[in-house]
Scaffold this active site. Sequence first.
Site, PDB file in Angstrom:
ATOM      1  N   GLU A  60       0.829  -1.190   0.000  1.00 10.93           N
ATOM      2  CA  GLU A  60       0.000   0.000   0.000  1.00 10.93           C
ATOM      3  C   GLU A  60       0.868   1.246   0.000  1.00 10.93           C
ATOM      4  O   GLU A  60       1.960   1.262   0.571  1.00 10.93           O
ATOM      5  CB  GLU A  60      -0.929  -0.017   1.216  1.00 10.93           C
ATOM      6  CG  GLU A  60      -1.970  -1.122   1.060  1.00 10.93           C
ATOM      7  CD  GLU A  60      -2.926  -1.247   2.225  1.00 10.93           C
ATOM      8  OE1 GLU A  60      -4.125  -1.406   1.963  1.00 10.93           O
ATOM      9  OE2 GLU A  60      -2.496  -1.194   3.381  1.00 10.93           O
TER      10      GLU A  60
ATOM     11  N   CYS B 185       3.304   8.575   1.223  1.00 11.80           N
ATOM     12  CA  CYS B 185       3.780   7.633   2.234  1.00 11.80           C
ATOM     13  C   CYS B 185       3.952   6.295   1.542  1.00 11.80           C
ATOM     14  O   CYS B 185       2.980   5.710   1.062  1.00 11.80           O
ATOM     15  CB  CYS B 185       2.737   7.542   3.358  1.00 11.80           C
ATOM     16  SG  CYS B 185       3.114   6.297   4.588  1.00 11.80           S
TER      17      CYS B 185
ATOM     18  N   CYS C 244       0.972  -2.518  15.740  1.00 13.08           N
ATOM     19  CA  CYS C 244       0.968  -2.225  14.300  1.00 13.08           C
ATOM     20  C   CYS C 244       0.376  -3.385  13.510  1.00 13.08           C
ATOM     21  O   CYS C 244       0.772  -4.539  13.680  1.00 13.08           O
ATOM     22  CB  CYS C 244       2.399  -1.955  13.832  1.00 13.08           C
ATOM     23  SG  CYS C 244       2.512  -1.594  12.071  1.00 13.08           S
TER      24      CYS C 244
ATOM     25  N   CYS D 128      -1.489   5.622  10.086  1.00  9.67           N
ATOM     26  CA  CYS D 128      -0.287   4.931  10.568  1.00  9.67           C
ATOM     27  C   CYS D 128      -0.630   3.581  11.183  1.00  9.67           C
ATOM     28  O   CYS D 128      -1.516   3.489  12.016  1.00  9.67           O
ATOM     29  CB  CYS D 128       0.401   5.737  11.656  1.00  9.67           C
ATOM     30  SG  CYS D 128       1.040   7.282  11.097  1.00  9.67           S
TER      31      CYS D 128
ATOM     32  N   CYS E 123       6.279  -6.860   7.287  1.00  9.75           N
ATOM     33  CA  CYS E 123       7.360  -6.308   8.114  1.00  9.75           C
ATOM     34  C   CYS E 123       7.730  -7.359   9.157  1.00  9.75           C
ATOM     35  O   CYS E 123       6.873  -8.072   9.666  1.00  9.75           O
ATOM     36  CB  CYS E 123       6.876  -5.035   8.815  1.00  9.75           C
ATOM     37  SG  CYS E 123       8.171  -4.197   9.773  1.00  9.75           S
TER      38      CYS E 123
ATOM     39  N   CYS F 270       5.903  -4.923  15.830  1.00 11.78           N
ATOM     40  CA  CYS F 270       5.547  -4.012  16.920  1.00 11.78           C
ATOM     41  C   CYS F 270       4.115  -4.319  17.360  1.00 11.78           C
ATOM     42  O   CYS F 270       3.245  -4.597  16.539  1.00 11.78           O
ATOM     43  CB  CYS F 270       5.693  -2.557  16.467  1.00 11.78           C
ATOM     44  SG  CYS F 270       7.405  -2.180  16.017  1.00 11.78           S
TER      45      CYS F 270
END
Length: 367
Positions: free
Chosen positions: A101, A114, A128, A344, A121, A125
């Site tokens: 994205e 962005c 997230c 975010c 990933c 975290c």
Amino acid sequence: MRDTFSRPHPERRSLVELERHQLEAALADRGHDRFRARQIFAWIYRRGVTDAERMTDLPRALRASLTGDFSLATPAIGRRERSSDGTEKFLLTLADGRQVEAVFIPDTPAMTFCISTQVGCAMACAFCLTGKMGLVRNLSAGEIVGQVRVLAGALDLGEKPFNIVLMGMGEPLHNYDETMKALRILADEHGFALPPRRVTLSTVGLLPALERLAREPIMPNLAISLHAPTDATRGELVPLNRKYGVAEIVDACKRFPLKRRGRITFEYVLLAGVNDSPQDARQLAKLLAGVKSKVNLIPLNAAAGIPFERPSDAAIDRFAAILAERGLTVSVRKSRGRDIRAACGQLIVEGQKPSPAQRLATLAFTN
Ligand code: SAH
């Protein structure tokens, strides 16, 4: 936009994976003039033309050679969603079918893209959504820059300058070489000519890579995802903290070469009852005393599957006030595009299973 070739070909070099000096060498190898690389860069990056036959100022033989000897893949727009605040989220499909994205955020006051550096990933975290995917694969430099090409083309910004934040999916310093190569391609004066000061690299703080970054000729702005002032709390939120702790990261930031008036941004996702107390704020202020910094507070963007809550506005204000009273520059990040899950930590592409090779690698690793 029609691509000269839509898929990478093993024997053909991909034009968008080459820095200009590499393209010059590849052209020279095939008996073409090196300076043609400048024209090709202008076509691809300035004018958004990827069909060699439309590169009208190139000699016919060169156009034929581009079509025959090179490949060029552009991410395809799988879905485009527009938020009520003007933010737009693009789901992009890569040549192998994987998806990432990229988000366009207008008027911040500049235009901002962005973009992602990895599919998924590995950092995991706790708050997230992208972290829930695990790492599927790294993006190539051409795929990182390709997101910018696609957004610039789709949004028709003309000559308007834009900023880039590497805050989409992935940890940029975990894909160091391709990320830095992408920044060099973006900076090329014959292409986007994007000044490094318009780029912000956001990282969880991979220490060896951070130290390597400090020596790079092309230096983006740096944002560190800190999220807590102590190892005890940060270790719960950011697994990598067990390897590189708060003190080490802040120390590396103190040594980081900054331009005059340059500052490092510390991002801090506020989680109710976890890291948002007045004591956390005081400890944070103490930790950052003497660092050329600004603090960007990001109230959690909640999502199903994320076991945290956003603090009340009063708690957010109180936290910010304590930092400000102690002389820190603080901003609270306005959440953009929440209605389309573009904010975010809300970027996730469902249903991307690891490739068979990856599954094998995992098996080999665990057995
Ligand atoms: N891997 C990089 C880029 C990630 S995204 C990094 O960690 O810095 C950019 C910012 O969004 C990071 O600071 C990240 O911690 C934050 N973020 C992640 N999930 C979030 C969520 N659910 N709500 C608010 N911010 C989040």
